[in-house]
Design an enzyme around this catalytic site. Structure first.
Site, PDB file in Angstrom:
ATOM      1  N   GLU A  53       0.839  -1.276   0.081  1.00  0.00           N
ATOM      2  CA  GLU A  53       0.072   0.093  -0.137  1.00  0.00           C
ATOM      3  C   GLU A  53       0.913   1.467  -0.040  1.00  0.00           C
ATOM      4  O   GLU A  53       0.473   2.221  -0.899  1.00  0.00           O
ATOM      5  CB  GLU A  53      -0.874  -0.095   1.208  1.00  0.00           C
ATOM      6  CG  GLU A  53      -2.195   0.903   1.013  1.00  0.00           C
ATOM      7  CD  GLU A  53      -1.933   2.313   1.419  1.00  0.00           C
ATOM      8  OE1 GLU A  53      -2.697   3.265   0.430  1.00  0.00           O
ATOM      9  OE2 GLU A  53      -1.018   2.740   2.050  1.00  0.00           O
ATOM     10  N   HIS A 114      -0.718   0.804   7.095  1.00  0.00           N
ATOM     11  CA  HIS A 114      -1.190   1.501   5.990  1.00  0.00           C
ATOM     12  C   HIS A 114      -0.262   2.522   5.458  1.00  0.00           C
ATOM     13  O   HIS A 114       0.880   2.201   5.111  1.00  0.00           O
ATOM     14  CB  HIS A 114      -2.583   2.131   6.568  1.00  0.00           C
ATOM     15  CG  HIS A 114      -3.354   2.719   5.583  1.00  0.00           C
ATOM     16  ND1 HIS A 114      -4.521   3.163   5.904  1.00  0.00           N
ATOM     17  CD2 HIS A 114      -3.342   3.061   4.194  1.00  0.00           C
ATOM     18  CE1 HIS A 114      -5.397   3.487   4.978  1.00  0.00           C
ATOM     19  NE2 HIS A 114      -4.510   3.499   4.002  1.00  0.00           N
ATOM     20  N   HIS A 133      -3.955   0.018  11.989  1.00  0.00           N
ATOM     21  CA  HIS A 133      -5.004  -0.196  12.221  1.00  0.00           C
ATOM     22  C   HIS A 133      -5.427  -1.658  12.885  1.00  0.00           C
ATOM     23  O   HIS A 133      -6.209  -2.419  12.493  1.00  0.00           O
ATOM     24  CB  HIS A 133      -6.045  -0.242  10.843  1.00  0.00           C
ATOM     25  CG  HIS A 133      -5.841   1.045  10.115  1.00  0.00           C
ATOM     26  ND1 HIS A 133      -6.369   2.407  10.512  1.00  0.00           N
ATOM     27  CD2 HIS A 133      -5.144   1.151   8.979  1.00  0.00           C
ATOM     28  CE1 HIS A 133      -6.117   3.285   9.779  1.00  0.00           C
ATOM     29  NE2 HIS A 133      -5.384   2.693   8.527  1.00  0.00           N
ATOM     30  N   ASN A 167      -4.982   7.757   7.564  1.00  0.00           N
ATOM     31  CA  ASN A 167      -4.597   7.070   6.264  1.00  0.00           C
ATOM     32  C   ASN A 167      -3.046   7.006   6.094  1.00  0.00           C
ATOM     33  O   ASN A 167      -2.532   6.174   5.778  1.00  0.00           O
ATOM     34  CB  ASN A 167      -5.469   7.722   5.212  1.00  0.00           C
ATOM     35  CG  ASN A 167      -5.178   7.050   3.783  1.00  0.00           C
ATOM     36  OD1 ASN A 167      -3.941   7.072   3.603  1.00  0.00           O
ATOM     37  ND2 ASN A 167      -6.186   6.601   3.209  1.00  0.00           N
ATOM     38  N   ASN A 223      -6.202  11.783   1.509  1.00  0.00           N
ATOM     39  CA  ASN A 223      -5.382  10.352   1.538  1.00  0.00           C
ATOM     40  C   ASN A 223      -3.976  10.604   1.502  1.00  0.00           C
ATOM     41  O   ASN A 223      -3.340  10.994   2.546  1.00  0.00           O
ATOM     42  CB  ASN A 223      -5.831   9.548   0.154  1.00  0.00           C
ATOM     43  CG  ASN A 223      -5.847   8.494  -0.040  1.00  0.00           C
ATOM     44  OD1 ASN A 223      -4.710   7.818   0.090  1.00  0.00           O
ATOM     45  ND2 ASN A 223      -6.745   7.352  -0.330  1.00  0.00           N
ATOM     46  N   ASP A 268      -4.376   8.266  -4.984  1.00  0.00           N
ATOM     47  CA  ASP A 268      -4.147   7.788  -3.773  1.00  0.00           C
ATOM     48  C   ASP A 268      -2.750   8.373  -3.139  1.00  0.00           C
ATOM     49  O   ASP A 268      -2.740   9.641  -2.696  1.00  0.00           O
ATOM     50  CB  ASP A 268      -3.945   6.221  -3.949  1.00  0.00           C
ATOM     51  CG  ASP A 268      -4.241   5.497  -2.604  1.00  0.00           C
ATOM     52  OD1 ASP A 268      -3.718   5.817  -1.733  1.00  0.00           O
ATOM     53  OD2 ASP A 268      -5.118   4.463  -2.792  1.00  0.00           O
ATOM     54  N   ASN A 269      -1.647   7.352  -3.043  1.00  0.00           N
ATOM     55  CA  ASN A 269      -0.619   7.980  -2.289  1.00  0.00           C
ATOM     56  C   ASN A 269       0.256   8.918  -3.125  1.00  0.00           C
ATOM     57  O   ASN A 269       0.425   8.678  -4.359  1.00  0.00           O
ATOM     58  CB  ASN A 269       0.241   6.778  -1.602  1.00  0.00           C
ATOM     59  CG  ASN A 269      -0.512   6.155  -0.491  1.00  0.00           C
ATOM     60  OD1 ASN A 269      -1.291   7.004   0.227  1.00  0.00           O
ATOM     61  ND2 ASN A 269      -0.215   4.982  -0.248  1.00  0.00           N
TER      62      ASN A 269
END
Length: 354
Positions: A53, A114, A133, A167, A223, A268-269
Site C-alpha cells: 500500500e 497503512h 489499524h 490514512n 488520502n 491515492d498516495n
C-alpha cells in the site's frame, strides 16, 4: 398547508437524493478504461502477494514497503494474516526483498499497516513511522530500524482522539508529523453515507508531543500526503475529489492552500522525486471496479507524474497504466535513481528500471 409542506419537503428530499446520485455516478465513473503505458524493463516482486500500500525510500536506496492492509470495503487475499513491512536495497543489481522482523512486545498478530514515513536523526539513525489499524482502530507506531539485524525495534504507540481514520503520514521531526484523515465517521454505514453525500469533512492533522490540531479541512477524503524537497510545502491527495492540494507550511505549522491540481483519476498516495521535485501519484482509474471487485475484470492501475508543481501550468503525464492484467489497484509510485517501485492496496508490487 400541512400536507403541502410535507409534500414539498418530500419533493425537495427526493430531488436532493437524485442530484447526489447523479453526482456520485459522475465521480465514480464506471466506464473509464486505461490505455496501456508500460516500461519494457519491469517485473512483479514475487514475494509480495497481499499488497504494497505505501512505499518510502531512504536517500541511501533502502526501500520500505507496507503490506497486508485490511481496510473496510477493500478486497484482501489474506484476511487472517497479519501485515508486514518489507525492505529492498535498490543499490543491488537484482534487488531482493526481505520481510523485516519486529521486536517482541509489539502485537504483531493485529498489525495492519497503512501509510508509512521515514525519519533520519542527526546520528543517522533511521525511524519508521507506520499508520496502523489494529482491530480497525487507528494508531501511529514508531519503529527504530536496526540495519545490522535487518529488523524493526518497536519504540512507541501514539494514540489521540484526533487520530481517527488516519490514512497517511509524513514525518517532520522526532514525534512530529502531519497525517491525513480519510473519513470523518468510523462506522461502515456512515462512511458510505459520507461518500454519497460528499460531505467534505475530512482533514489534515498536525501532531507533536506539545500540540495536536487540525491544520486543514474541506476534503472529500484526504488520502496521500508528502512534503516538498525544500520542506516548505505539503501536498495532499483528495482521492474522491480527484485532485491534489498544494499547501504552504506556516510558522505555527498550520497549512494554507495555494492551489489545487485537478485530475481525471482517483489519486491515492503521493511521493516526491528528491532530485526534480516532481510528484508521483499512484491512482485508481476506475474506482467502481475497486469497490465491486471482480477477479475476471479487476481494477486497473495508473501512475501520474506532475512536473513544475508550483507553476501556473503543471505538466501532467501518465507514466504507467495497466488494465489490471499485470497490476491491480495501484496506490503509490516511488522513483530512485532511474528505478521505479509501484505498490497496490491488496495485489502485488512492480519493480521497473527506467
Amino acid at each position: 398547508m400541512g400536507k403541502l409542506a410535507v409534500l414539498t419537503l418530500l419533493g425537495a428530499g427526493l430531488a436532493l437524493i437524485g442530484e447526489r446520485f447523479v453526482a456520485f455516478r459522475q465521480r465514480f465513473n464506471t466506464l473509464r478504461e486505461v490505455e496501456p503505458v508500460e516500461y519494457p524493463n519491469c517485473h512483479l516482486i514475487e514475494e509480495i502477494e497481499n499488497g504494497s500500500e505505501d512505499i518510502d525510500i531512504l536517500p541511501s536506496g533502502l526501500a520500505f514497503i507496507s503490506s497486508g492492509l485490511k481496510y473496510p470495503g477493500m478486497p484482501s487475499f489474506a484476511p487472517d494474516e497479519p501485515g508486514q513491512i518489507f525492505m529492498m536495497d535498490l543499490n543491488e543489481q537484482n534487488p531482493r526483498i526481505q520481510a523485516l522482523n519486529i521486536s517482541d512486545g509489539f502485537d504483531k498478530a493485529s498489525f495492519n499497516p497503512h501509510g508509512i514515513s521515514t525519519f533520519i536523526d542527526k546520528d543517522h539513525t533511521v525511524y519508521l513511522y507506520v499508520v496502523n489499524h489494529p482491530h480497525m482502530e487507528s494508531t501511529v507506531e514508531i519503529f527504530k530500524f536496526e540495519e545490522k539485524q535487518r529488523s524493526l525495534l518497536h519504540l512507541k504507540t501514539i494514540e489521540h482522539e484526533l487520530l481517527k481514520s488516519v490514512n497517511d503520514i509524513v514525518v517532520l521531526g522526532p514525534e512530529q508529523f502531519y497525517a491525513t484523515r480519510d473519513h470523518y465517521f468510523t462506522s461502515s454505514f456512515m462512511i458510505i453515507l459520507e461518500i454519497f453525500l460528499d460531505l467534505q469533512w475530512t482533514s489534515v492533522l498536525f501532531y507533536s508531543p506539545r500540540e495536536v490540531k487540525v491544520v486543514a479541512t474541506g476534503f472529500s477524503s484526504a488520502n496521500g500526503i508528502t512534503i516538498s524537497p525544500d520542506k516548505k510545502y505539503i501536498y495532499v491527495a483528495d482521492v474522491f475529489a480527484k485532485n491534489i492540494h498544494i499547501m504552504k507550511i506556516l510558522d505555527n505549522w498550520d497549512l494554507t492552500q495555494l492551489k489545487v491540481i485537478q485530475l481525471d483519476t482517483f489519486v491515492d498516495n503521493l511521493t516526491v522525486d528528491p532530485d526534480t521535485g516532481d510528484i508521483w501519484a499512484g491512482c485508481h482509474p476506475n474506482a467502481m471496479k475497486l469497490f465491486m471487485y471482480n477477479p475476471e475484470d479487476p481494477p486497473g492501475s495508473e501512475v501520474l507524474r506532475i512536473q513544475n508543481v508550483l507553476s501556473d501550468k503543471p505538466q501532467i503525464s501518465v507514466d504507467y497504466a495497466n488494465n489490471g492484467s499485470v497490476l491491480q489497484a495501484s496506490t503509490v509510485a516511488f522513483v530512485y535513481k532511474r528505478k521505479l517501485l509501484i505498490g497496490t492496496i491488496f495485489h502485488k508490487a512492480l519493480y521497473c528500471t527506467l
